[in-house]
Design a protein around this motif. Structure first.
Motif, PDB file in Angstrom:
ATOM      1  N   ALA A 177       8.872  55.082   9.484  1.00 17.05           N
ATOM      2  CA  ALA A 177       7.469  56.689   9.774  1.00 17.05           C
ATOM      3  C   ALA A 177       6.098  55.231  10.710  1.00 17.05           C
ATOM      4  CB  ALA A 177       6.881  57.128   9.356  1.00 17.05           C
ATOM      5  N   GLN A 178       5.744  54.222  10.583  1.00 15.41           N
ATOM      6  CA  GLN A 178       4.665  53.410  10.290  1.00 15.41           C
ATOM      7  C   GLN A 178       4.905  53.662  12.542  1.00 15.41           C
ATOM      8  OE1 GLN A 178       1.324  52.876   9.301  1.00 15.41           O
ATOM      9  NE2 GLN A 178       1.490  52.586  12.142  1.00 15.41           N
ATOM     10  N   GLU A 179       6.540  53.077  12.644  1.00 15.07           N
ATOM     11  CA  GLU A 179       6.787  52.880  13.975  1.00 15.07           C
ATOM     12  C   GLU A 179       7.319  53.713  14.737  1.00 15.07           C
ATOM     13  OE1 GLU A 179       9.781  48.596  12.994  1.00 15.07           O
ATOM     14  OE2 GLU A 179      10.304  50.725  12.950  1.00 15.07           O
ATOM     15  N   ARG A 188       0.400  58.313  10.650  1.00 10.20           N
ATOM     16  CA  ARG A 188       1.659  57.664   9.858  1.00 10.20           C
ATOM     17  C   ARG A 188       2.465  58.745   9.602  1.00 10.20           C
ATOM     18  NH1 ARG A 188       3.655  56.879   5.540  1.00 10.20           N
ATOM     19  NH2 ARG A 188       5.155  55.073   4.257  1.00 10.20           N
ATOM     20  N   GLN A 189       1.241  59.906   8.545  1.00  5.66           N
ATOM     21  CA  GLN A 189       1.355  60.605   7.829  1.00  5.66           C
ATOM     22  C   GLN A 189       2.190  62.033   8.522  1.00  5.66           C
ATOM     23  OE1 GLN A 189      -1.600  59.120   7.951  1.00  5.66           O
ATOM     24  NE2 GLN A 189      -1.136  58.131   5.486  1.00  5.66           N
ATOM     25  N   THR A 190       1.511  62.108  10.013  1.00  7.33           N
ATOM     26  CA  THR A 190       2.355  63.134  10.313  1.00  7.33           C
ATOM     27  C   THR A 190       3.717  62.902  11.064  1.00  7.33           C
ATOM     28  OG1 THR A 190       0.030  63.903  11.290  1.00  7.33           O
ATOM     29  CG2 THR A 190       2.077  63.919  12.959  1.00  7.33           C
ATOM     30  N   LEU A 195       9.337  63.636  10.859  1.00  6.42           N
ATOM     31  CA  LEU A 195      11.427  63.026  10.506  1.00  6.42           C
ATOM     32  C   LEU A 195      11.663  63.270   9.144  1.00  6.42           C
ATOM     33  CD1 LEU A 195       9.573  59.015  10.878  1.00  6.42           C
ATOM     34  CD2 LEU A 195      11.601  59.965  12.413  1.00  6.42           C
ATOM     35  N   LYS A 196      10.835  63.731   8.835  1.00  8.22           N
ATOM     36  CA  LYS A 196      11.739  64.312   7.301  1.00  8.22           C
ATOM     37  C   LYS A 196      11.838  65.905   7.284  1.00  8.22           C
ATOM     38  CE  LYS A 196       8.763  62.934   3.611  1.00  8.22           C
ATOM     39  NZ  LYS A 196       7.989  63.035   2.194  1.00  8.22           N
ATOM     40  N   LEU A 197      11.223  66.741   8.707  1.00 11.79           N
ATOM     41  CA  LEU A 197      12.128  67.782   8.984  1.00 11.79           C
ATOM     42  C   LEU A 197      13.354  67.708  10.269  1.00 11.79           C
ATOM     43  CD1 LEU A 197      11.861  70.799   9.591  1.00 11.79           C
ATOM     44  CD2 LEU A 197       9.967  69.857  11.477  1.00 11.79           C
TER      45      LEU A 197
END
Length: 226
Positions: A177-179, A188-190, A195-197
């Motif tokens: 997620a950070q990359e 990163r949270q967004t 990514l989870k979606l």
């Protein structure tokens, strides 16, 4: 690169479809044609052609007539029908003459992108060669049934979703997620939320990378990557 011929009687629509094709990684528009005769001429003269996006309603003949003539001349070029023709008989005839996909107009970019990505996955699978077990056969036929991406939930931006998708598609391996955040400019949270979606909808796969200590790192890759 997968070389594509775009066939449509409307020059404006042909330009739009060509622009769509060029936006999908791995695809290049080799030429356009606006009638049946021109389409057949392009098939004979272009140095290389892998795929034809074929309109059905052409001024001098039908797209299916062009496909029949292609096969009679020995051209094995793949075909995706892209047309407003919705009658079942036309769809059935397209299948009988080897059209791999059938996309009904009007459509959004996501619809065509899904078909092209499925076609690219099919080519990768077939290029691997060898004998096919049942799972491999299922994968080959499953690649032809891709649909457009589902509607985004409330609060999700199509622009951000596309940026995350492109980052995964262009990556050489799984990303965290950070990359993704670093590549797209979001937090990163967004990035994690999108990514989870993608994982929930089957568009991305999740793997865990274990370090020396602490929680494993979640890493994501585009699901159609070979």
């Amino acid at each position: 690169m997968i070389e594509v011929l775009v066939v449509d009687d409307d020059t404006r629509v042909a330009r739009v479809n060509s622009a769509y094709v060029e936006k999908v990684p791995g695809f290049h528009v080799a030429g356009e044609a606006h009638n049946a005769a021109e389409a057949l001429h392009r098939l004979e003269t272009l140095p290389r052609l892998d795929l034809v996006l074929m309109d059905h309603y052409l001024p001098d003949d039908t797209g299916l007539a062009v496909v029949r003539e292609m096969r009679r001349r020995g051209h094995r070029t793949d075909v995706i029908m892209v047309t407003a023709a919705r009658d079942v008989s036309t769809v059935q005839e397209a299948m009988r003459h080897g059209a791999l996909q059938y996309l009904v107009k009007p459509f959004a970019f996501a619809g065509l992108r899904a078909k092209l990505e499925a076609y690219a996955e099919l080519r990768r699978t077939l290029d691997s060669g060898g004998e096919a077990e049942q799972a491999q056969v299922d994968r080959i036929f499953g690649a032809l049934s891709a649909t457009s991406e589902p509607d985004l939930p409330k609060g999700h931006s199509p622009t951000t979703a596309e940026s995350v998708r492109q980052s995964l598609l262009n990556a050489e391996g799984p990303l965290s997620a950070q990359e993704i955040a670093d590549r797209t400019g979001v937090s990163r949270q967004t990035a994690q939320r999108y990514l989870k979606l993608l994982e929930r909808t089957g568009r991305a796969t999740l793997t865990l990378k274990y370090g020396d200590a602490g929680r494993p790192e979640h890493r994501y890759a585009w699901a159609t990557r070979p």
